[in-house]
Design a protein around this motif. Structure first.
Motif, PDB file in Angstrom:
ATOM      1  N   CYS A   1       0.862  -1.191   0.000  1.00 13.39           N
ATOM      2  CA  CYS A   1       0.000   0.000   0.000  1.00 13.39           C
ATOM      3  C   CYS A   1       0.894   1.235   0.000  1.00 13.39           C
TER       4      CYS A   1
ATOM      5  N   ASP B   1       0.059  -1.706 -10.334  1.00 19.68           N
ATOM      6  CA  ASP B   1      -1.193  -1.178  -9.775  1.00 19.68           C
ATOM      7  C   ASP B   1      -1.273  -1.525  -8.280  1.00 19.68           C
TER       8      ASP B   1
ATOM      9  N   THR C   1      -3.572   2.924  -3.327  1.00 14.26           N
ATOM     10  CA  THR C   1      -2.864   4.179  -3.088  1.00 14.26           C
ATOM     11  C   THR C   1      -3.759   5.172  -2.361  1.00 14.26           C
TER      12      THR C   1
ATOM     13  N   VAL D   1      -3.975   9.149  -1.227  1.00 11.42           N
ATOM     14  CA  VAL D   1      -3.419  10.471  -1.495  1.00 11.42           C
ATOM     15  C   VAL D   1      -4.018  11.466  -0.514  1.00 11.42           C
TER      16      VAL D   1
ATOM     17  N   SER E   1      -3.876  12.355 -12.908  1.00 13.22           N
ATOM     18  CA  SER E   1      -4.755  11.387 -12.264  1.00 13.22           C
ATOM     19  C   SER E   1      -3.916  10.198 -11.821  1.00 13.22           C
ATOM     20  N   VAL E   2      -4.342   9.560 -10.741  1.00 11.24           N
ATOM     21  CA  VAL E   2      -3.599   8.422 -10.205  1.00 11.24           C
ATOM     22  C   VAL E   2      -4.039   7.155 -10.930  1.00 11.24           C
TER      23      VAL E   2
ATOM     24  N   SER F   1      -4.383   4.138 -10.413  1.00  5.04           N
ATOM     25  CA  SER F   1      -4.599   3.002  -9.522  1.00  5.04           C
ATOM     26  C   SER F   1      -6.068   2.643  -9.539  1.00  5.04           C
TER      27      SER F   1
ATOM     28  N   ARG G   1      -7.400   1.155  -7.212  1.00  4.00           N
ATOM     29  CA  ARG G   1      -7.789   1.189  -5.796  1.00  4.00           C
ATOM     30  C   ARG G   1      -7.234   2.471  -5.185  1.00  4.00           C
ATOM     31  N   LEU G   2      -7.984   3.538  -5.326  1.00  6.05           N
ATOM     32  CA  LEU G   2      -7.547   4.860  -4.880  1.00  6.05           C
ATOM     33  C   LEU G   2      -8.421   5.349  -3.740  1.00  6.05           C
TER      34      LEU G   2
ATOM     35  N   VAL H   1      -8.793   8.919  -1.273  1.00  3.48           N
ATOM     36  CA  VAL H   1      -8.360  10.300  -1.052  1.00  3.48           C
ATOM     37  C   VAL H   1      -8.989  10.798   0.243  1.00  3.48           C
TER      38      VAL H   1
ATOM     39  N   ALA I   1     -12.677   7.399  -6.653  1.00  2.00           N
ATOM     40  CA  ALA I   1     -11.926   7.075  -5.450  1.00  2.00           C
ATOM     41  C   ALA I   1     -12.842   6.956  -4.243  1.00  2.00           C
TER      42      ALA I   1
END
Length: 493
Positions: A313, A341, A344, A346, A360-361, A363, A365-366, A368, A403
């Motif tokens: 992670c 991947d 993550t 942020v 943009s990330v 991932s 699995r994001l 925020v 996210a």
């Protein structure tokens, strides 16, 4: 705000208005019976909260909220208390159940006074029954003046159903709102009472379903859910033969030049929340400060790509800053995530730089975790717009960024884009530097240990808030973010 309820469903004002009559009918009771129950429960709570109160002022409007107020006044009068009831806009006629409640008050010998004839400072308790959930548009005269006088008074205020002038769905004042010491709400807990400004305005929140819970629930669709740590998702027990690598590897990226503190808090929070291994990637000048005093944290400023490949992670943002070094780190992280991947998280300047750099990330699995200021930048609006409707803001961020989103603040919100939860715990002492950095570490550790993003967000936000409440038992003022560490360890076992 203190809650006197278990984890429960939350409803919009329209959902309650639409389904309350049908629920009452299905339960075999009249709407006037519900009004009587509301008045009785309000008076019972008043006597419990302020047992020495002898002088009561009840301020009523002409709607059903005012009808509840008449019932409270009648009960207080029958109990031998000194009751003054003031009617705002007495020239308007009462109708329906509110009229019936007013007639009962008059039959007992009660009087209806004009607001100008009432001294709010002369009472022991003010009962606010001015405006209910049906308010449309801004509060207008003469309610503006009455609410201002109530707020200027030193007398404690008990609001019926909702503090007058508060938007039931958002919690924002509609021009002006009563600041209550306590609010007793009925049938369904309204969305606006549990987060942001509404959480402050309602004071202590008490709920009474008026005996129609079982018939109301099947009819109304819940818009969100209030969640306590005790009801949050749990981690399975550790196996006896578990090793550190099996408990998750968290990489914390941040700590720009001159800002080592935030990422240091994040890293220790991850360890205290059960992560097996934690590494920090930071600016070379920040390395000594991050490593000092916590040898369990591995620190490096080399080979970010290799560290990302190692991690289960990734957390990026705490103390990152907005320098050229910070922008380079963000770009390298995003490039690495295109190849690997990884879940993550942020936060902080990670969010600010994503917006600034229009990135943009990559991932799937994001997660925020913005505070209102960061949320405003993510939505290209101002902070007041976020705070005016926190439910809309968290949903928009979840949708726009694909996210799981935690909108921090009083009554933090969690949204996965479909469902929404509100954290019931937490206290004002947590409004201090580093609390968000600790939360990032908690969430990263739970994700690294195998929880889904949504489950980790639900457990982590509530665990963080509950730890804050335990720390606050020694006093809210002066509490610092690292005070949560022993309680995080305690709660996560």
């Amino acid at each position: 705000m203190s809650m006197q309820m278990n984890s429960c469903r939350l409803y919009s004002a329209e959902q309650v208005r639409q389904h309350e009559p049908s629920a009452a009918q299905a339960a075999g009771v009249s709407m006037f019976t519900l009004m009587q129950r509301a008045g009785q429960s309000t008076f019972t709570y008043l006597r419990k909260r302020w047992p020495k109160a002898r002088r009561i002022i009840v301020a009523v409007g002409v709607g059903n909220n005012g009808g509840d107020g008449f019932i409270v006044a009648a009960l207080a009068l029958q109990a031998g208390l000194d009751v003054a009831l003031c009617v705002v806009q007495p020239e308007r006629a009462f109708a329906g159940d509110a009229k019936r409640a007013a007639e009962q008050w008059l039959e007992l010998g009660g009087q209806c006074l004009a607001a100008d004839d009432v001294d709010f400072d002369a009472a022991d308790v003010i009962v606010d029954a001015l405006l209910g959930t049906g308010l449309s548009g801004e509060v207008r005269a003469p309610f503006v003046d009455i609410i201002a006088r109530i707020n200027a008074s030193s007398t404690p205020v008990l609001s019926i159903d909702i503090p007058s002038g508060t938007h039931a769905d958002t919690g924002a004042p509609v021009g002006i709102s009563v600041q209550a010491n306590a609010t007793i709400t009925f049938v369904g807990v309204k969305l606006g009472l549990v987060t942001g400004l509404g959480r402050q305005l309602c004071g202590e929140l008490v709920f009474n379903d008026l005996g129609i819970r079982e018939t109301f629930r099947p009819l109304a669709s819940s818009s969100a859910r209030l969640l306590y740590f005790s009801d949050a998702p749990t981690l399975p027990p550790r196996l006896n033969n578990a090793h550190k690598g099996a408990n998750g590897r968290v990489l914390c990226i941040g700590g720009g030049e001159g800002m080592p503190g935030a990422i240091r808090l994040t890293a220790e929070a991850a360890l205290r929340s059960g992560a097996g291994l934690v590494k920090v990637y930071c600016h070379p000048h920040s390395q000594p400060s991050v490593a000092a005093g916590r040898p369990e944290v591995m620190v490096s400023a080399d080979d970010l790509m290799q560290m990302i490949a190692w991690a289960s992670c990734i957390i990026i943002g705490p103390g990152l800053g907005r320098s050229e070094w910070s922008e380079r780190v963000v770009r390298e992280t995003i490039d690495a995530l295109k190849l690997a991947d990884k879940p993550t998280l942020v936060d902080a300047d990670g969010l600010n730089l994503l917006v600034k750099m229009k990135l943009s990330v990559p991932s799937s699995r994001l997660i925020v975790t913005p505070h209102p200021g960061e949320a405003a930048r993510m939505l290209d609006c101002d902070i007041s717009s976020v705070e005016q409707d926190r439910f809309r803001a968290v949903k928009d961020i979840a949708d726009n960024f694909n996210a799981t989103t935690v909108l921090k603040g009083a009554g933090s919100l969690i949204s996965d884009g479909k469902d929404c939860w509100v954290c019931a715990e937490g206290n004002p002492g947590m409004a201090t530097a580093g609390m968000g950095d600790v939360l990032s570490g908690v969430l990263g550790a739970l994700i690294a240990q195998g929880m889904s993003l949504t489950d980790a967000a639900l457990r982590g936000v509530c665990m963080h808030a509950a730890a804050g409440d335990l720390a606050a038992q020694q006093g809210q003022r002066g509490m610092i973010a690292s005070d949560l560490f022993p309680y995080l360890r305690q709660l996560n076992n």
